[in-house]
Design a protein around this motif. Structure first.
Motif, mmCIF file in Angstrom:
data_model
loop_
_atom_site.group_PDB
_atom_site.id
_atom_site.type_symbol
_atom_site.label_atom_id
_atom_site.label_comp_id
_atom_site.label_asym_id
_atom_site.label_seq_id
_atom_site.Cartn_x
_atom_site.Cartn_y
_atom_site.Cartn_z
ATOM 1 N N GLY A 218 -4.032 7.682 2.760
ATOM 2 C CA GLY A 218 -3.487 8.869 3.393
ATOM 3 C C GLY A 218 -3.632 8.794 4.898
ATOM 4 N N ILE A 219 -2.755 9.491 5.594
ATOM 5 C CA ILE A 219 -2.845 9.615 7.046
ATOM 6 C C ILE A 219 -2.831 11.098 7.383
ATOM 7 C CG2 ILE A 219 -1.897 8.971 9.283
ATOM 8 C CD1 ILE A 219 -0.422 6.677 7.913
ATOM 9 N N LYS A 220 -3.927 11.574 7.975
ATOM 10 C CA LYS A 220 -4.066 12.980 8.330
ATOM 11 C C LYS A 220 -4.088 13.155 9.841
ATOM 12 C CE LYS A 220 -6.777 15.877 6.296
ATOM 13 N NZ LYS A 220 -5.740 16.868 5.859
ATOM 14 N N LEU A 221 -3.495 14.235 10.291
ATOM 15 C CA LEU A 221 -3.431 14.514 11.723
ATOM 16 C C LEU A 221 -4.583 15.410 12.152
ATOM 17 C CD1 LEU A 221 0.420 15.011 12.057
ATOM 18 C CD2 LEU A 221 -0.947 12.976 12.553
ATOM 19 N N THR B 78 -2.983 12.543 -4.104
ATOM 20 C CA THR B 78 -3.019 12.008 -5.468
ATOM 21 C C THR B 78 -1.631 11.763 -6.054
ATOM 22 O OG1 THR B 78 -3.148 14.246 -6.388
ATOM 23 C CG2 THR B 78 -5.230 13.130 -5.930
ATOM 24 N N ALA B 79 -0.595 11.869 -5.243
ATOM 25 C CA ALA B 79 0.781 11.805 -5.747
ATOM 26 C C ALA B 79 1.067 10.551 -6.561
ATOM 27 C CB ALA B 79 1.764 11.907 -4.575
ATOM 28 N N PHE B 80 0.500 9.417 -6.155
ATOM 29 C CA PHE B 80 0.825 8.152 -6.810
ATOM 30 C C PHE B 80 -0.317 7.599 -7.661
ATOM 31 C CE2 PHE B 80 3.341 7.923 -2.724
ATOM 32 C CZ PHE B 80 4.540 8.313 -3.311
ATOM 33 N N ASP B 81 -1.378 8.371 -7.856
ATOM 34 C CA ASP B 81 -2.499 7.887 -8.656
ATOM 35 C C ASP B 81 -2.046 7.624 -10.092
ATOM 36 O OD1 ASP B 81 -4.026 8.183 -6.430
ATOM 37 O OD2 ASP B 81 -5.297 9.788 -7.214
ATOM 38 N N ARG B 82 -2.556 6.542 -10.672
ATOM 39 C CA ARG B 82 -2.179 6.198 -12.039
ATOM 40 C C ARG B 82 -2.696 7.256 -13.007
ATOM 41 N NH1 ARG B 82 0.011 0.836 -12.517
ATOM 42 N NH2 ARG B 82 0.221 1.358 -14.724
ATOM 43 N N THR B 83 -1.929 7.491 -14.052
ATOM 44 C CA THR B 83 -2.305 8.487 -15.062
ATOM 45 C C THR B 83 -2.523 7.857 -16.438
ATOM 46 O OG1 THR B 83 0.048 8.915 -15.514
ATOM 47 C CG2 THR B 83 -1.043 10.311 -13.867
ATOM 48 N N VAL C 207 -11.753 10.912 -1.505
ATOM 49 C CA VAL C 207 -10.499 10.761 -0.780
ATOM 50 C C VAL C 207 -10.740 10.387 0.677
ATOM 51 C CG1 VAL C 207 -8.466 12.015 0.039
ATOM 52 C CG2 VAL C 207 -9.206 12.238 -2.339
ATOM 53 N N ASN C 208 -11.849 10.862 1.252
ATOM 54 C CA ASN C 208 -12.117 10.548 2.656
ATOM 55 C C ASN C 208 -12.183 9.054 2.905
ATOM 56 O OD1 ASN C 208 -12.237 13.255 3.216
ATOM 57 N ND2 ASN C 208 -14.466 13.384 3.187
ATOM 58 N N VAL D 228 0.874 -1.178 0.000
ATOM 59 C CA VAL D 228 0.000 0.000 0.000
ATOM 60 C C VAL D 228 0.906 1.222 0.000
ATOM 61 C CG1 VAL D 228 -0.189 0.000 2.535
ATOM 62 C CG2 VAL D 228 -1.890 1.208 1.161
ATOM 63 N N ASP D 229 0.641 2.161 -0.895
ATOM 64 C CA ASP D 229 1.367 3.418 -0.882
ATOM 65 C C ASP D 229 0.760 4.338 0.166
ATOM 66 O OD1 ASP D 229 3.063 2.627 -2.947
ATOM 67 O OD2 ASP D 229 1.732 3.418 -4.500
ATOM 68 N N LEU D 230 1.588 5.194 0.749
ATOM 69 C CA LEU D 230 1.140 6.077 1.818
ATOM 70 C C LEU D 230 1.366 7.538 1.457
ATOM 71 C CD1 LEU D 230 2.493 4.328 5.056
ATOM 72 C CD2 LEU D 230 0.171 4.234 4.118
ATOM 73 N N VAL D 231 0.483 8.388 1.955
ATOM 74 C CA VAL D 231 0.628 9.835 1.860
ATOM 75 C C VAL D 231 0.476 10.390 3.274
ATOM 76 C CG1 VAL D 231 -0.310 11.969 0.936
ATOM 77 C CG2 VAL D 231 -0.226 9.918 -0.504
#
Length: 318
Positions: free
Chosen positions: A231-234, A215-220, A275-276, A8-11
């Motif tokens: 994603g992990i948000k604080l 969206t940094a790693f979303d396929r294009t 995204v949520n 899993v990719d992380l942001v």
């Protein structure tokens, strides 16, 4: 760390001293059998991204990072000059006017650089990945990407992806210096001044333009993703039930403008894009991102909140 783990990719969102909560969430995912091929981060998220990627590269147990994060010399990040100690707020103002920031960020390099080097990571070449099946371009194939804001050119900079825009070979650049740029909070830390083939640019905290680059790693290329990006948000999950309040004074407008730049200015768009549903929200209420006197008990609480948030996320997204 074997490839039998689920990818899993992380942001990772920025959040100052609250970054240990990001690690808590990462560790719970790790305990549930996940690995992290690529990690994007901003500010504190960039620090955690660099640590996790480096420890994975060296096949280390990620739980070792708990003690690493507990040992962050937070008090040194806000170390005052003799002038500041003697004159207080006046000294802060003078330091800002003379040096564009109240505090140096050298301590980040002095602390983080040796930790990464011990895991065999100095330049981005050490974090390059061979992944021909990705839709990312060859210049984007690194285990991490961190974000900084170029206030000279007025653009978001993704490191190492955008080093060529400044006349540098990405693979040769120091990882710790990219992280330093990403966490240089405007006014608080002195910005990074970078000499380029066209003159000089000024880099500050990436959170000013992209604190949560989900969206940094979303396929294009139109193909479905091979694995998810989470994603992990604080912060707690967003709510639309809070009352609206006006911002009326010039000082309040200036402060709120900066806070808007470094917070969820694109929240509506992210919600509409779903995204949520792929975001782990860590409730860090009660803690300031710039509380550089954070003690171990508070750090433990934040670490635990991160673990609990990831556990709740996996329960809802089995």
């Amino acid at each position: 760390m074997g490839n039998e783990r689920k990818p899993v990719d992380l942001v990772l969102e920025g959040g100052g001293v609250k970054g240990i909560a990001l690690l808590g969430a990462v560790l719970h995912l790790y305990d549930e059998g996940y690995r992290f091929p690529r990690i994007a981060g901003t500010s504190a998220g960039a620090i955690v991204a660099a640590l996790v990627a480096s420890y994975q590269k060296d096949n280390r147990d990620l739980h070792e990072l708990g003690e690493v994060m507990y040992d962050v010399p937070y008090s040194q990040f806000a170390k005052e000059s003799p002038l500041q100690r003697a004159t207080g707020k006046l000294g802060d103002y003078v330091e800002f006017m003379l040096r564009e920031g109240m505090h140096k960020s050298d301590i980040l390099v002095e602390w983080l650089g040796p930790i990464l080097a011990a895991r065999g990571v100095r330049t981005f070449a050490d974090l390059s990945i061979d992944d021909p099946q990705t839709s990312l371009q060859p210049y984007q194939r690194y285990a991490i990407v961190v974000h900084t804001s170029d206030v000279s050119r007025k653009v978001l900079v993704r490191l190492p992806w955008d080093y060529d825009q400044y006349g540098f070979a990405a693979a040769e650049q120091q990882v710790v210096e990219a992280v330093r740029a990403s966490m240089s909070i405007p006014f608080f830390f002195r910005p990074v001044q970078l000499a380029t083939n066209r003159g000089q640019v000024t880099w500050v905290d990436g959170g000013m333009l992209s604190n949560f680059p989900i969206t940094a790693f979303d396929r294009t290329d139109g193909r479905p993703p091979r694995w998810p990006t989470w994603g992990i948000k604080l912060s707690s999950a967003p709510s639309d039930d809070l009352p609206d309040t006006p911002v009326t004074t010039a000082l309040e407008i200036a402060v709120h403008c900066l806070e808007t730049l470094t917070s969820e200015w694109n929240r509506y768009g992210l919600a509409a894009e779903g995204v949520n549903q792929r975001t782990i929200y860590v409730d860090t209420s009660g803690y300031s991102s710039r509380d550089f006197n954070l003690d171990r008990a508070a750090q433990s609480t934040l670490l635990g909140r991160g673990q609990a948030a990831a556990q709740a996320f996996l329960t809802q997204n089995p």
